[in-house]
Design an enzyme around this catalytic site. Structure first.
Site, mmCIF file in Angstrom:
data_model
loop_
_atom_site.group_PDB
_atom_site.id
_atom_site.type_symbol
_atom_site.label_atom_id
_atom_site.label_comp_id
_atom_site.label_asym_id
_atom_site.label_seq_id
_atom_site.Cartn_x
_atom_site.Cartn_y
_atom_site.Cartn_z
ATOM 1 N N ASN A 8 22.025 19.785 57.379
ATOM 2 C CA ASN A 8 20.709 19.802 56.725
ATOM 3 C C ASN A 8 20.390 18.357 56.351
ATOM 4 O OD1 ASN A 8 18.483 20.129 55.119
ATOM 5 N ND2 ASN A 8 19.539 21.241 53.483
ATOM 6 N N TRP A 9 19.552 17.725 57.150
ATOM 7 C CA TRP A 9 19.270 16.296 56.932
ATOM 8 C C TRP A 9 18.284 16.066 55.795
ATOM 9 C CZ3 TRP A 9 18.765 13.841 62.553
ATOM 10 C CH2 TRP A 9 19.981 14.012 63.224
ATOM 11 N N LYS A 10 17.702 17.122 55.289
ATOM 12 C CA LYS A 10 16.713 17.014 54.197
ATOM 13 C C LYS A 10 15.644 15.973 54.566
ATOM 14 C CE LYS A 10 20.220 18.713 51.103
ATOM 15 N NZ LYS A 10 20.799 18.765 49.761
ATOM 16 N N HIS A 95 16.010 27.293 50.457
ATOM 17 C CA HIS A 95 16.939 26.285 49.936
ATOM 18 C C HIS A 95 16.663 26.071 48.451
ATOM 19 C CE1 HIS A 95 18.987 22.516 49.219
ATOM 20 N NE2 HIS A 95 19.722 22.802 50.278
ATOM 21 N N GLU A 97 16.484 23.538 46.691
ATOM 22 C CA GLU A 97 15.542 22.462 46.362
ATOM 23 C C GLU A 97 14.096 22.964 46.463
ATOM 24 O OE1 GLU A 97 17.310 19.677 49.061
ATOM 25 O OE2 GLU A 97 19.021 19.526 47.719
ATOM 26 N N GLU A 163 25.123 28.444 48.340
ATOM 27 C CA GLU A 163 25.114 27.069 47.863
ATOM 28 C C GLU A 163 24.975 27.041 46.345
ATOM 29 O OE1 GLU A 163 23.879 24.208 51.194
ATOM 30 O OE2 GLU A 163 22.053 24.867 50.216
ATOM 31 N N GLY A 169 24.981 17.979 46.329
ATOM 32 C CA GLY A 169 24.740 16.545 46.161
ATOM 33 C C GLY A 169 25.372 15.957 44.918
ATOM 34 N N SER A 208 28.342 19.825 48.670
ATOM 35 C CA SER A 208 29.350 18.762 48.706
ATOM 36 C C SER A 208 30.539 19.089 49.616
ATOM 37 C CB SER A 208 29.831 18.408 47.298
ATOM 38 O OG SER A 208 28.751 17.928 46.519
ATOM 39 N N GLY A 229 24.868 18.784 53.692
ATOM 40 C CA GLY A 229 23.788 17.846 53.401
ATOM 41 C C GLY A 229 24.268 16.420 53.639
ATOM 42 N N GLY A 230 24.678 15.755 52.572
ATOM 43 C CA GLY A 230 25.054 14.333 52.622
ATOM 44 C C GLY A 230 25.973 13.972 53.779
HETATM 45 P P1 PGA Z 1 25.232 18.498 50.068
HETATM 46 O O1 PGA Z 1 23.964 19.425 50.357
HETATM 47 O O2 PGA Z 1 26.225 18.722 51.172
HETATM 48 O O3 PGA Z 1 24.686 17.088 50.070
HETATM 49 O O4 PGA Z 1 25.780 18.892 48.739
HETATM 50 C C1 PGA Z 1 24.105 20.714 50.870
HETATM 51 C C2 PGA Z 1 22.752 21.373 50.979
HETATM 52 O O5 PGA Z 1 21.932 21.237 50.063
HETATM 53 O O6 PGA Z 1 22.426 22.038 51.993
#
Ligand code: PGA
Length: 245
Positions: A8-10, A95, A97, A163, A169, A208, A229-230
């Site tokens: 997930n590159w956001k 998601h 967010e 999640e 993050g 994470s 994500g990251g």
């Molecule tokens: P993260 O994000 O790996 O940076 O914690 C995961 C996500 O929100 O899909």
């Protein structure tokens, strides 16, 4: 079940950067041949560059959202057929967010899930509790509500991502035991809804996940992959996670 590792590159990577990153991922995937299916979910503006980089490779394309109408006066939104124009097969929905910053409700997310399925996209439905929910012992109530409303009237052609919001993050990861407990709970709810088909549904862990903790998480019985994500923004880290699978 083969593990599913989704990046997930956001809201990261320009068109050119996305091209470079996806080419690096394809090259490493060819070299390492991990026993996992990979999906990349770039921004809408990079769907084209990523789709060109992964053409004729085992890597699949996903998007980060859609709007549940075929066309019309919905300024700033995008529909399923537009994502499929680029070869997208998956779409991340609900998601945390988007729940948090854009106030998406469970009912609206459910509309998107149904729309994605009826238009040939595999939804990756995200659920997860906040730190406040966990501290108030509401984890299971929150997950149950998000999941059951999210999959209402849906078919089993779906991926679920657990999640925990406090782990996204933040560098804090749920321990493999905590994650497995929630994943088993999700599996039970899926069995209730989809009967034996529930055993074929991938339940991903996200929050994470990194090369250093991926293996222990992915060893858990009901953790069938990761939503990253990251660590998905660095080809070596993303592939190290895939290799751990
Ligand atoms: P993260 O994000 O790996 O940076 O914690 C995961 C996500 O929100 O899909």
């Amino acid at each position: 079940m083969k593990k599913l590792i989704v990046g997930n590159w956001k809201m990261n990577k320009s068109f050119d950067e996305a091209k470079i990153l996806s080419e690096q991922i394809v090259a490493l995937n060819n070299a390492i041949k991990p026993n996992a299916d990979l999906v990349l979910c770039p921004t809408f503006t990079s769907l084209q560059s990523v789709s060109q980089a992964i053409v004729d490779t085992p890597v699949s394309l996903g998007a980060q959202n859609l709007y549940p109408h075929q066309a019309g006066a919905f300024t700033g939104e995008i529909t399923a057929s537009m994502l499929k124009d680029f070869g997208a097969k998956y779409v991340i929905l609900g998601h945390s967010e988007r729940r948090q910053f854009l106030h998406e409700s469970d009912e609206f997310i459910n509309e998107k899930v149904i729309f994605a399925q009826s238009n040939g996209l595999m939804p990756i439905l995200c659920v997860g509790e906040t730190l406040a929910d966990r501290e108030a012992d509401k984890t299971y109530d929150v997950i149950k509500q998000q999941l059951l409303i999210g999959i209402n009237n849906a078919s089993p052609e779906i991926v679920i991502a657990y999640e925990p919001v406090w782990a996204i993050g933040t560098g804090k990861t749920a321990t493999p035991e905590i994650a497995q407990e929630v994943h088993a709970f999700i599996r039970d709810l899926l069995v209730h809804q989809f009967e034996s088909n529930a055993q074929n549904i991938h339940i991903l862990y996200g929050g994470s996940m990194k090369p250093g903790n991926a293996r222990d998480l992915l060893l858990q019985k009901d953790i069938n992959g990761g939503l990253i994500g990251g660590a998905s923004l660095v080809a070596e880290d993303f592939l190290a996670i895939a290799r751990a699978a």
